[in-house]
Design a protein around this motif. Structure first.
Motif, short mmCIF file in Angstrom:
data_model
loop_
_atom_site.label_atom_id
_atom_site.label_comp_id
_atom_site.label_asym_id
_atom_site.label_seq_id
_atom_site.Cartn_x
_atom_site.Cartn_y
_atom_site.Cartn_z
N ALA A 3 0.82 -1.21 0.00
CA ALA A 3 0.00 0.00 0.00
C ALA A 3 0.85 1.26 0.00
O ALA A 3 0.49 2.29 -0.61
N ALA A 7 0.31 3.88 -3.04
CA ALA A 7 -0.14 5.25 -2.77
C ALA A 7 0.91 6.27 -3.21
O ALA A 7 0.57 7.37 -3.64
N ASN A 243 -4.40 9.97 -1.34
CA ASN A 243 -3.26 9.07 -1.41
C ASN A 243 -2.32 9.26 -0.22
O ASN A 243 -1.75 8.29 0.29
N VAL A 246 -3.74 7.36 2.59
CA VAL A 246 -3.47 5.93 2.46
C VAL A 246 -2.08 5.61 2.99
O VAL A 246 -1.87 4.62 3.71
N ALA A 250 -1.33 3.16 6.06
CA ALA A 250 -0.46 2.00 5.90
C ALA A 250 0.71 2.06 6.87
O ALA A 250 1.14 1.04 7.43
#
Length: 262
Positions: A3, A7, A243, A246, A250
């Motif tokens: 991830a 991202a 993004n 994210v 993560a």
């Protein structure tokens, strides 16, 4: 974690998108400028389970597999060649093209380049040149004793000469079209060069089928719509922020896993 890398590609793509939008906005008053649009494609996929294969011998075919995408990339920055609005300047050497076509210019080393910016003037020799001093091709020379210069929609350049009763024709402006305008190579200074992607130029007279017409005393404005660009900018900024969220999520998950292992 995947991830984080995925991202990161999204943030990079949206950064490039914002750069394209900022270039459009910066050229909102550039004569003949054509706005661009960033286009994206997804990256490779990592397959963990193939679809359509047998799960047990010849029976129980897997209907759907398991694939994980690895992000996004910028595939192209497309030049959008829609017609710009016409602005009346009153200058007889300002020319605009209404329709398909490009003015031909003799650039550096006498290379033929192309432009939609028809803000011409005369040089010391009376030749029509661009704001950077490059000659219009074919060359049009205006005599020093010309009283009035008239350019028709079909590109015929005429002038009244002192001591004469009838106008004298000074030359014929021709323009070029391409199979793929978006494939032209932008050189800066409102100039473009043909490429293998653009195809070979087709030279013709303004007003012929498939060619635009010349409007004297007008300039073609940029086709940038400020409202659309601002909406696109907000959309790109929000996508960039998503993004980044994210990546933050993560990172927090990786930290939680790391604490659990310890």
């Amino acid at each position: 974690m995947r991830a984080l890398a995925i991202a990161a590609t999204g943030m990079s793509a949206q950064q490039q998108n914002i750069e394209v939008i900022s270039h459009n906005i910066a050229n909102i008053n550039t004569t003949g400028f054509k706005r661009s649009r960033a286009e994206f494609t997804d990256l490779l996929y990592q397959t963990e389970r193939l679809q359509g294969v047998s799960n047990r011998g010849r029976d129980a075919t897997v209907p759907q597999g398991s694939q994980f995408g690895l992000g996004v990339r910028t595939a192209a920055v497309r030049s959008l060649q829609q017609q710009g609005a016409m602005t009346n300047t009153g200058n007889p050497y300002d020319l605009s093209l209404n329709g398909h076509g490009w003015f031909q210019i003799l650039g550096a080393d006498n290379e033929t380049v192309y432009t939609r910016a028809g803000s011409f003037s005369t040089n010391a020799n009376g030749q029509l040149v661009t704001v950077d001093g490059y000659q219009l091709s074919p060359t049009i020379t205006v005599p020093a004793n010309a009283l009035n210069v008239s350019i028709s929609q079909t590109g015929v350049v005429s002038a009244m000469i002192a001591g004469q009763t009838d106008p004298q024709q000074l030359g014929q402006i021709t323009i070029a079209t391409f199979p793929n305008d978006a494939g032209l190579d932008a050189l800066g200074g409102n100039l473009f060069r043909q490429t293998a992607a653009s195809g070979q130029p087709v030279i013709g007279v303004p007003g012929d089928p498939g060619f635009g017409v010349v409007n004297q005393g007008y300039l073609e404005s940029s086709n940038v719509d400020p409202v659309k660009e601002l909406v696109n900018l907000i959309s790109a900024q929000r996508a960039f922020e998503l993004n980044s969220k994210v990546i933050q999520a993560a990172d927090e998950m990786a930290g939680t896993i790391s604490k659990g292992i310890r």
